[in-house]
Design an enzyme around this catalytic site. Structure first.
Site, PDB file in Angstrom:
ATOM      1  N   VAL A 197     -25.171   9.415  34.364  1.00 32.70           N
ATOM      2  CA  VAL A 197     -25.416  10.557  33.468  1.00 32.70           C
ATOM      3  C   VAL A 197     -25.027  11.870  34.129  1.00 32.70           C
ATOM      4  O   VAL A 197     -24.403  12.730  33.510  1.00 32.70           O
ATOM      5  CB  VAL A 197     -26.902  10.626  33.047  1.00 32.70           C
ATOM      6  CG1 VAL A 197     -27.173  11.895  32.252  1.00 32.70           C
ATOM      7  CG2 VAL A 197     -27.281   9.417  32.235  1.00 32.70           C
ATOM      8  N   LYS A 198     -25.344  12.004  35.408  1.00 30.85           N
ATOM      9  CA  LYS A 198     -25.110  13.311  36.057  1.00 30.85           C
ATOM     10  C   LYS A 198     -23.639  13.725  36.042  1.00 30.85           C
ATOM     11  O   LYS A 198     -23.320  14.901  36.042  1.00 30.85           O
ATOM     12  CB  LYS A 198     -25.670  13.321  37.470  1.00 30.85           C
ATOM     13  CG  LYS A 198     -24.933  12.417  38.450  1.00 30.85           C
ATOM     14  CD  LYS A 198     -25.486  12.603  39.849  1.00 30.85           C
ATOM     15  CE  LYS A 198     -24.621  11.927  40.877  1.00 30.85           C
ATOM     16  NZ  LYS A 198     -24.876  10.565  41.192  1.00 30.85           N
TER      17      LYS A 198
END
Ligand code: B12
Length: 254
Positions: free
Chosen positions: A128-129
């Site tokens: 996600v990051k």
């Protein structure tokens, strides 16, 4: 728009041919070492060559930066690169196309294979990051992402791809010593070809900072991504290849 066809490098004044290169020689730092660096640079076509930085790197090794003139020309008409041949889409479009056309999640399995433990690159694409202000594929609602992490063996990767009914397998290779990235990639693509009939084989995507993006045929993969790749480029490519311009595995069950 007209483009200048023939170029020279630029250092102090336009077209002066000045370049800067760096390398390490297995000699301790002294005057002779600097002479050796100049000799090498001259043989590389840099003439005149100047050592502008020299630093001993541990015992018996010196790192050099050499600045000087080359007389070579760059012909822009002869430049061959792997240009992006698919549209760059936004998250909304990507999710929408997967939902409408696949009617299920797009399954992706990713890993660093062989002994490679450099997971930062594959994590940047999958987690996600993300990277460079872009979220990774896990962020897209219509992707199902399994990130296997570091040092995954090829047989394990094949089994995971099978179990996850992967549409695409994303492999990262950062270490290039003795061309391990090339050997591992060839091994991986051969294993997938053996394990899956052509129409069911997942899309094979490999990435890392030192790949030649034009080497897909030679390595048996569908796409190669180099340094600076962003997750959105990868997501857009997957949608293009598996949905909007589907030629790969065209008989594969949706
Ligand atoms: C961080 C790092 C480590 C960390 C890794 C931690 C981790 N969890 O990843 C640690 C400390 C563990 C490590 C260990 C080693 N490292 Co190291 N490491 C680095 C370093 C400093 C940065 C790599 C990095 O994270 N880059 C940032 C990411 C975001 O960039 P990236 O990987 O290029 O990924 C981008 C693209 O390439 C692309 N991409 C990458 N993979 C994929 C996959 C897909 C599918 C797609 C689509 C795109 C894609 O997208 C990413 C985002 O843009 C580099 C030097 C450097 N400055 O690059 C050395 C470097 C890679 N390491 C190196 C070496 C030699 C080692 C060791 C062998 C050192 C040792 N003697 O022990 C070990 C090997 C460990 C192993 N078994 O693999 C060498 C490799 C040299 C070579 N020719 O192969 C480098 C280049 C340093 C050097 N100059 O010598 N390392």
């Amino acid at each position: 728009m007209s483009e200048t066809q023939v170029l020279r490098p630029y250092g102090d004044t336009t077209g002066d041919g000045m370049v800067q290169v760096s390398f390490t020689l297995p000699v301790p730092l002294d005057k002779r070492a600097e002479g050796a660096a100049i000799q090498l640079a001259t043989k590389m076509g840099i003439d005149p060559a100047m050592v502008v930085h020299a630093k001993q790197m541990g015992e018996g090794f010196t790192f050099f930066v050499v600045y000087g003139r080359v007389h070579h020309l760059v012909d822009m008409a002869q430049v061959v690169v792997a240009e992006r041949d698919y549209p760059l889409l936004g998250a909304k479009e990507i999710n929408g196309l997967i939902r409408q056309r696949m009617r299920r999640k797009l399954s992706v399995v990713g890993a660093c294979i062989g002994t490679d433990a450099h997971t930062v690159g594959i994590d940047a694409i999958l987690n996600v990051k993300g990277i460079a202000g872009e979220k990774g594929l896990e962020y897209y609602r219509e992707f199902k992402v399994v990130n296997l992490g570091a040092q995954v063996t090829v047989p394990d990767l094949v089994e995971w791809a099978r179990a996850e009914r992967a549409d695409a397998v994303l492999v990262s290779q950062v270490v290039t010593q003795r061309d391990t990235h090339l050997d591992n990639t060839r091994q991986m693509s051969a294993a997938f070809r053996e394990a899956f009939p052509a129409e069911r084989r997942p899309l094979l995507v490999v990435g890392g900072p030192r790949f030649d993006e034009l080497a897909t045929g030679e390595l048996g993969v569908d796409r190669i991504f180099g340094r600076g790749t962003t997750p959105r480029e990868v997501a857009s490519y997957l949608v293009h290849s598996l949905i909007t311009n589907r030629s790969h595995g065209s008989e594969r069950a949706a």
